[in-house]
Design a protein around this motif. Structure first.
Motif, PDB file in Angstrom:
ATOM      1  N   LEU A  32      83.931  -5.225  -1.987  1.00 32.27           N
ATOM      2  CA  LEU A  32      83.656  -3.814  -1.705  1.00 32.27           C
ATOM      3  C   LEU A  32      84.894  -2.983  -2.004  1.00 32.27           C
ATOM      4  O   LEU A  32      86.021  -3.386  -1.732  1.00 32.27           O
ATOM      5  N   SER A  33      84.670  -1.812  -2.559  1.00 32.91           N
ATOM      6  CA  SER A  33      85.790  -0.941  -2.916  1.00 32.91           C
ATOM      7  C   SER A  33      85.567   0.461  -2.348  1.00 32.91           C
ATOM      8  O   SER A  33      84.474   1.014  -2.484  1.00 32.91           O
ATOM      9  N   PRO A  34      86.586   1.057  -1.754  1.00 36.87           N
ATOM     10  CA  PRO A  34      86.462   2.434  -1.270  1.00 36.87           C
ATOM     11  C   PRO A  34      86.767   3.458  -2.362  1.00 36.87           C
ATOM     12  O   PRO A  34      86.961   4.628  -2.077  1.00 36.87           O
ATOM     13  N   LEU A  35      86.812   3.024  -3.619  1.00 38.31           N
ATOM     14  CA  LEU A  35      87.148   3.931  -4.713  1.00 38.31           C
ATOM     15  C   LEU A  35      85.912   4.531  -5.363  1.00 38.31           C
ATOM     16  O   LEU A  35      85.847   4.690  -6.568  1.00 38.31           O
ATOM     17  N   PHE A  36      84.918   4.909  -4.567  1.00 42.01           N
ATOM     18  CA  PHE A  36      83.741   5.568  -5.121  1.00 42.01           C
ATOM     19  C   PHE A  36      83.864   7.068  -4.874  1.00 42.01           C
ATOM     20  O   PHE A  36      84.488   7.512  -3.920  1.00 42.01           O
ATOM     21  N   TRP A  37      83.308   7.847  -5.778  1.00 37.78           N
ATOM     22  CA  TRP A  37      83.449   9.299  -5.661  1.00 37.78           C
ATOM     23  C   TRP A  37      82.173  10.034  -6.052  1.00 37.78           C
ATOM     24  O   TRP A  37      82.194  11.254  -6.268  1.00 37.78           O
ATOM     25  N   SER A  38      81.049   9.343  -6.133  1.00 37.27           N
ATOM     26  CA  SER A  38      79.812  10.000  -6.553  1.00 37.27           C
ATOM     27  C   SER A  38      79.309  11.025  -5.529  1.00 37.27           C
ATOM     28  O   SER A  38      78.491  11.879  -5.871  1.00 37.27           O
ATOM     29  N   HIS A  39      79.799  10.966  -4.293  1.00 41.03           N
ATOM     30  CA  HIS A  39      79.378  11.914  -3.271  1.00 41.03           C
ATOM     31  C   HIS A  39      80.284  13.146  -3.217  1.00 41.03           C
ATOM     32  O   HIS A  39      80.106  14.016  -2.375  1.00 41.03           O
ATOM     33  N   ILE A  40      81.227  13.253  -4.146  1.00 42.64           N
ATOM     34  CA  ILE A  40      82.171  14.367  -4.183  1.00 42.64           C
ATOM     35  C   ILE A  40      81.794  15.324  -5.309  1.00 42.64           C
ATOM     36  O   ILE A  40      81.516  14.904  -6.423  1.00 42.64           O
ATOM     37  N   ASN A  41      81.793  16.611  -5.007  1.00 43.55           N
ATOM     38  CA  ASN A  41      81.564  17.640  -6.014  1.00 43.55           C
ATOM     39  C   ASN A  41      82.866  18.422  -6.157  1.00 43.55           C
ATOM     40  O   ASN A  41      83.160  19.299  -5.345  1.00 43.55           O
ATOM     41  N   PHE A  61      77.584  26.342  -6.191  1.00 44.89           N
ATOM     42  CA  PHE A  61      77.279  27.663  -6.724  1.00 44.89           C
ATOM     43  C   PHE A  61      75.821  27.966  -6.444  1.00 44.89           C
ATOM     44  O   PHE A  61      74.929  27.244  -6.910  1.00 44.89           O
ATOM     45  N   HIS A  62      75.599  29.016  -5.673  1.00 43.28           N
ATOM     46  CA  HIS A  62      74.238  29.409  -5.330  1.00 43.28           C
ATOM     47  C   HIS A  62      73.794  30.488  -6.318  1.00 43.28           C
ATOM     48  O   HIS A  62      74.439  31.518  -6.444  1.00 43.28           O
ATOM     49  N   LEU A  63      72.710  30.226  -7.000  1.00 45.29           N
ATOM     50  CA  LEU A  63      72.214  31.128  -8.022  1.00 45.29           C
ATOM     51  C   LEU A  63      71.022  31.880  -7.472  1.00 45.29           C
ATOM     52  O   LEU A  63      70.022  31.290  -7.080  1.00 45.29           O
ATOM     53  N   ASP A  64      71.124  33.199  -7.424  1.00 40.47           N
ATOM     54  CA  ASP A  64      70.037  34.047  -6.955  1.00 40.47           C
ATOM     55  C   ASP A  64      69.455  34.767  -8.160  1.00 40.47           C
ATOM     56  O   ASP A  64      70.052  35.702  -8.695  1.00 40.47           O
ATOM     57  N   MET A  65      68.309  34.320  -8.602  1.00 41.89           N
ATOM     58  CA  MET A  65      67.693  34.895  -9.798  1.00 41.89           C
ATOM     59  C   MET A  65      67.039  36.242  -9.532  1.00 41.89           C
ATOM     60  O   MET A  65      66.565  36.899 -10.455  1.00 41.89           O
ATOM     61  N   ASP A  66      67.015  36.698  -8.269  1.00 41.79           N
ATOM     62  CA  ASP A  66      66.431  37.996  -7.942  1.00 41.79           C
ATOM     63  C   ASP A  66      67.451  39.118  -8.025  1.00 41.79           C
ATOM     64  O   ASP A  66      67.090  40.290  -7.953  1.00 41.79           O
TER      65      ASP A  66
END
Length: 63
Positions: A35-44, A49-54
């Protein structure tokens, strides 16, 4: 420093989650070493960015 903090938090997550998962008792010592703690797929790294098309962008001040 940031990567070290991420590894530390991931290690804490693994330690908290593994004992509660069904089948965790089947993990051998070799499995746990793999097992490795070097995962980062849960990091953005770019944030959210919230896109409001209205709504329209106010481009009147842009030259």
């Amino acid at each position: 420093m940031l990567q070290s903090c991420l590894v530390y938090v991931n290690t804490l997550l693994l330690q908290a989650v593994l004992p509660t998962r069904p089948g965790a008792e089947r993990l051998t010592a070799e499995d746990r070493r793999g097992l490795s703690p070097l995962f980062w797929s849960h990091i953005n790294p770019y944030g959210r960015f919230h896109l409001d098309m209205d709504k329209r962008l106010d481009l009147s001040g842009v030259a």
